[in-house]
Scaffold this active site. Structure first.
Site, short mmCIF file in Angstrom:
data_model
loop_
_atom_site.label_atom_id
_atom_site.label_comp_id
_atom_site.label_asym_id
_atom_site.label_seq_id
_atom_site.Cartn_x
_atom_site.Cartn_y
_atom_site.Cartn_z
N CYS A 10 3.05 -5.91 10.44
CA CYS A 10 2.25 -5.06 9.64
C CYS A 10 0.91 -5.53 9.95
CB CYS A 10 2.72 -5.48 8.28
SG CYS A 10 1.92 -4.65 7.15
N CYS B 230 -2.41 -1.42 5.41
CA CYS B 230 -1.39 -1.49 6.47
C CYS B 230 -1.13 -0.71 7.66
CB CYS B 230 -0.06 -1.68 5.72
SG CYS B 230 0.11 -2.87 4.39
N LYS C 55 10.04 -1.51 -0.48
CA LYS C 55 9.07 -2.47 -0.84
C LYS C 55 8.28 -1.83 -1.82
CE LYS C 55 5.10 -4.67 1.25
NZ LYS C 55 4.39 -5.43 2.34
N ARG D 116 -2.03 -12.13 -0.74
CA ARG D 116 -3.33 -11.44 -0.18
C ARG D 116 -4.59 -12.31 -0.16
NH1 ARG D 116 -2.05 -5.66 -3.15
NH2 ARG D 116 -0.28 -5.28 -1.85
N ARG E 106 -2.22 0.33 -2.34
CA ARG E 106 -1.23 0.53 -1.49
C ARG E 106 -0.20 1.68 -2.00
NH1 ARG E 106 -2.88 -3.36 1.95
NH2 ARG E 106 -2.36 -5.84 1.59
N GLU F 82 15.30 5.14 0.52
CA GLU F 82 14.65 4.52 1.81
C GLU F 82 15.29 3.47 2.57
OE1 GLU F 82 11.78 4.10 2.98
OE2 GLU F 82 10.16 4.89 1.67
N LYS G 243 12.13 -5.98 -2.08
CA LYS G 243 10.78 -7.01 -2.44
C LYS G 243 10.00 -6.20 -3.52
CE LYS G 243 6.88 -8.35 0.11
NZ LYS G 243 5.98 -8.25 1.06
N SER H 189 5.06 -14.22 -3.41
CA SER H 189 4.10 -14.92 -3.79
C SER H 189 3.81 -15.11 -5.30
CB SER H 189 2.83 -14.73 -3.19
OG SER H 189 2.40 -13.38 -3.37
N TYR I 116 9.00 -19.23 -0.76
CA TYR I 116 8.06 -20.32 -0.64
C TYR I 116 8.81 -21.60 -1.14
CZ TYR I 116 5.32 -16.26 0.48
OH TYR I 116 4.88 -15.20 0.98
C1 PBG Z 1 2.60 -7.06 4.32
C2 PBG Z 1 3.10 -8.07 3.61
C3 PBG Z 1 2.91 -8.48 2.38
C4 PBG Z 1 3.61 -9.37 1.81
C5 PBG Z 1 4.70 -9.60 2.82
N1 PBG Z 1 4.10 -8.85 4.07
C6 PBG Z 1 1.43 -8.09 1.47
C7 PBG Z 1 1.48 -6.80 0.87
O1 PBG Z 1 2.27 -5.84 1.07
O2 PBG Z 1 0.27 -6.65 0.25
C8 PBG Z 1 3.62 -10.14 0.64
C9 PBG Z 1 4.51 -11.16 0.42
C10 PBG Z 1 4.54 -12.11 -0.78
O3 PBG Z 1 3.61 -11.68 -1.81
O4 PBG Z 1 4.81 -13.19 -0.63
N2 PBG Z 1 2.06 -7.80 5.63
#
Ligand code: PBG
Length: 326
Positions: free
Chosen positions: A120, A130, A195, A205, A217, A233, A248, A274, A313
């Protein structure tokens, strides 16, 4: 017969009994450890909103991956933080870029540890989106070309699996075709299939300096209100050639994990993102919840909902505990 007729508590009377009737297993083998890699020569910097997680130079990354392998974690997923960003995320396609370099270093040191790469461009674009941006719109098909180059650069550097997280339409088919045409037929695709546009990505981020510079997004990631759309999807990604599908975030979407698991016959991954991680950390730091117990309970619930594997994590912390006796 006396009252009550049924006494489910009989099987909860001791830890030995509880272990015998435990339905869901949670061990290091189910975990994937996300890592952030930079182009710094040495050292690491802690991510303020993700205590205990770092932006890692390659030498520091290798310490983490070696430790992960030792703990029995089968895979890591890499996120690159490049030195330079531009409108097209060009650094993402560089065969000598941050992620290809990291892949080679890891594969040399711990060849059996699987290296998955996030595909991505948001970490690589100056606007943080993205995809390619034109007049405030995120272009789909133009982005697919860049993603193809990025995936190929990772595969050719030795990645074991690629994980597109961009949510552009048709990316799985495009990436599969590119990989196959270039002799990479054995590399599986782990697709971020369902997602959601989620506030729980905020600490990520911050870590990747990838917050969108304008807008949000929502024109490509899914609406939190939708369930049937997630099934659609996932079905599309499987049809296009995804080997593993991901939901996710995880905890706010346990219903989706369960439904995907019940509907399809491919392995299901879930990403404890995260924000899910940082909420537990923050509450624990305040002394409001027990961190270890909250970690186990949340990971267990994600497995119970049907996830075969979890990106988290907490991977090292969890693997450490499951290696001991729980
Ligand atoms: C996009 C991506 C994101 C995450 C994983 N891949 C960020 C987004 O979509 O804004 C988020 C993972 C997380 O929050 O731990 N490259």
């Amino acid at each position: 017969m006396g009252f009550p007729t049924h006494r489910p508590r009989r099987l909860r009377a001791s830890e030995a009994l509880r272990r015998m009737v435990r339905e869901t297993e949670l061990s290091a083998g189910h975990l994937i450890y996300p890592l952030f890699v930079t182009q710094e020569k040495k050292g690491k910097s802690e991510i303020t909103s993700m205590p205990g997680q770092y932006r890692l130079s390659i030498p520091e990354l290798l310490k983490e991956t070696t430790e992960a392998a030792r703990l029995g974690i089968p895979a890591v997923i890499l996120f690159g933080i490049p030195k330079t960003k531009d409108d097209y995320g060009s650094a993402a396609c560089d065969p000598r870029g941050v992620v290809p370099q990291a892949i080679r270093a890891i594969k040399e040191k711990t060849p059996d540890l699987l290296v998955i790469t996030d595909v991505c461009i948001d970490e690589y674009t100056s606007h943080g989106h993205c995809g390619v941006v034109k007049e405030g719109k995120i272009l789909n098909d133009e982005t697919l070309e860049i993603l193809s180059k990025m995936a190929l650069a990772h595969a050719e550097a030795g990645a074991d699996m690629i994980a597109p997280s961009d949510m552009m339409d048709g990316r799985v088919r495009t990436l599969r075709k590119t990989l196959d045409e270039n002799g990479q037929t054995e590399i599986p695709i782990l697709s971020y299939a369902a997602k959601y546009a989620s506030c729980f990505y905020a600490p990520f981020r911050d870590a990747a300096q990838s917050a969108p510079q304008f807008g949000d997004r929502k024109s490509y990631q899914m609406d939190a209100a939708n369930r049937r759309e997630a099934i659609r999807e996932v079905a599309l990604d499987i049809e296009e050639g995804a080997d593993i599908v991901m939901v996710k975030p995880a905890l706010p979407y346990l219903d989706i994990i369960r439904e995907v698991k019940d509907t399809f016959n491919v392995p299901v991954a879930a990403y404890q993102v995260s924000g899910e991680f940082s909420m537990i950390k923050a509450a624990a730091q305040k002394g409001w919840i027990d961190e270890t117990r909250a970690m186990i309970e949340s990971l267990l619930s994600i497995r119970r909902a049907g996830a075969d594997m979890i990106l988290t994590y907490f991977a090292k912390e969890m693997a450490h505990i499951s290696g001991e006796k729980r």
